[in-house]
Design an enzyme around this catalytic site. Sequence first.
Site: not given
Ligand code: SRM
Ligand code: SF4
Length: 583
Positions: A91, A160, A227, A229, A448, A454, A493, A497
């Site tokens: 990323r 980040r 994390k 943000k 997402c 993922c 899930c 995201c």
């Molecule tokens: Fe996310 C984890 C993809 C924005 C909340 N996110 C992941 C992971 C890295 C899976 C993992 O931990 O193994 C995903 C990788 C998937 C892949 O194959 O690429 C993933 N997140 C993404 C992206 C690529 C979704 C997309 O389709 O665009 C976004 C990348 C953002 C970036 O450029 O930095 C992405 N993730 C978000 C957002 C939206 C936002 O930030 O505005 C959220 C919700 C906001 C938040 O943070 O609360 C988000 N991602 C999560 C979470 C839940 C965090 C939590 O508080 O519980 C996880 C899981 C974790 O961290 O344990 C996660």
């Molecule tokens: Fe993966 Fe869940 Fe984030 Fe979708 S919402 S990219 S399934 S961690």
Amino acid sequence: MSAETKLPAIDRSHDISQPLEKLHPNERLKDQSNYLRGTIEQSLAAPLTGSVTSDDTKLMKFHGIYQQDDRDLREERRRQKLEPAYQFMVRVRLAGGVCSPRQWLKIDELSELYGGATLRMTTRQTFQFHGILKPNLRNTIQGLNEVLLDTIAACGDDTRGVMCSVNPHLSALHAEVYDLARRTSNRVIPKTRAYHEIWLNGEKVAASDADTPPEDPIYGRTYLPRKFKFGFVIPPVNDIDVYAQDVGLIAIAEGEKLLGFNLSVGGGMGNTDNAPETFPRLGDVVGYFPKEKLFDIAVATATIQRDYGDRVDRMHARFKYTIEDRGTDWFKAELASRVGFPLEEARPFEFTSNGDTYGWVQGSDGMWHFTMFIENGRIRNTPQRPLKTALRELALVHKGELRLTPNQNLIVANVSEAEKPHIADMLAAYGLDSSIHVSALRLNSMACVALPTCGLAMAESERYLPTLVTKVERILADHGLQDVPITMRMTGCPNGCARPYIAEIGFTGRAPGKYNFYLGGGFHGQRLNRLYLENVGEARILEELGKIIAHFAKDRHDKEHFGDFVIRAGYVRAVTGGNDFNS
Ligand code: SRM
Ligand code: SF4
């Protein structure tokens, strides 16, 4: 003097005061990682596996790299007794989503060389490469460095992915807020030299403003509990979903003159099914400060979470729980004691949408900007549409910049009056001006990544939402509602995201083909939605939406949004706060 004794004093009177053994195991890993080095070098050199050690996978997140495996191949490889098809997601750190055509071309080239000829624009305005094999990781990162890009802190327990509104109407204001967003990102990233040593053979990272001492001046040895943000928004467009950010900075301006920011704290989406102690939460606007104080506020906010965030239970470690548990009055007092002044009362502002404005708009400085719809941010060539090639051709002639929007779309920004006809011809030739033919529902949809990359996905998202949208479009058209914008978001899930919990219609994956179905989010990102049906498949989703949309068509008030209607009509109760989400 050792690196440790040079660190600034960190208040360890909270969870962190406990012996490391009592904290979550990741805390010990960070502490003993020698500032995020771990054994990454050795893991990269291990020839017999495409993977790295489990500890190194965690540390590599701080370097913007995730180990994954191709889940479409998982079963077959298991049958053949092969290790999973290990690959890496990389990323890019791209504060505010702005890149030059030269950077675009390099990213495109690297994706062709190492990333399966596909690119993903994320919901936080950056690029992800997927499918990078271990031997190609260094080449990828060195390629990015050639165009002054890096992947530092794109993931991990750090600050980040700094977002910034793309509002092209307000050119001077956007330029200033974007510059502050970029500098904030440079200011708050971890300062370890591990990144340069491991990936760049010791070279200095070109894009970093600051010198890089061996120890970290903000985070110490254990970085943040989770994390963290930041997002900058320019009203009236809430395109970044500011209330979903840990720290939201709402620009307050007089015309195009930036005065300062209202501060929103404690937003986040992550949620775990059947764990009511976890919930999405919208940030609270706690006050205003002048723009000159931005970096002090940013660093102090991060250090408050560093010192008070939960380092025992990672499910409770996000800033939103620190704020929910301790309250905003506590936060304001703590912030004032760290920066030496209190926040002023929040200044008035208004949001009117959280989507993008498609097509051409002219900025206040006379330059033109074209926003194009890119479904779910996926850039690849298909036999029907050579999108990746088209964008490459465009980058070869474009002299302005390219901006990734928080809704996974793309803006060809800063096109002069003289260049506009040529760019417009290219857009038309490649069918990139097609957003005018796309329904209002699709333009406001977001998914997402989910399967196959993922590791946490429980259901399809990016590969399925377009099909579901087509089916819901038919229902809307049957009722003459095809032009009504409705936000519809899906994730594979409950982690959220694509920020599904603030969509008017939200889906989160539970199992293959099964989703939790949410209704009632605010159209401007101002209200969480509520669970309407649990664990349902497509047939039930369409049946319910058919019924509710018919009711909406019949009883809708003038210009009423779908999310407001489902609450007024009693399908769901409005969510009033984080804890109320699960009640
Ligand atoms: Fe996310 C984890 C993809 C924005 C909340 N996110 C992941 C992971 C890295 C899976 C993992 O931990 O193994 C995903 C990788 C998937 C892949 O194959 O690429 C993933 N997140 C993404 C992206 C690529 C979704 C997309 O389709 O665009 C976004 C990348 C953002 C970036 O450029 O930095 C992405 N993730 C978000 C957002 C939206 C936002 O930030 O505005 C959220 C919700 C906001 C938040 O943070 O609360 C988000 N991602 C999560 C979470 C839940 C965090 C939590 O508080 O519980 C996880 C899981 C974790 O961290 O344990 C996660
Ligand atoms: Fe993966 Fe869940 Fe984030 Fe979708 S919402 S990219 S399934 S961690």
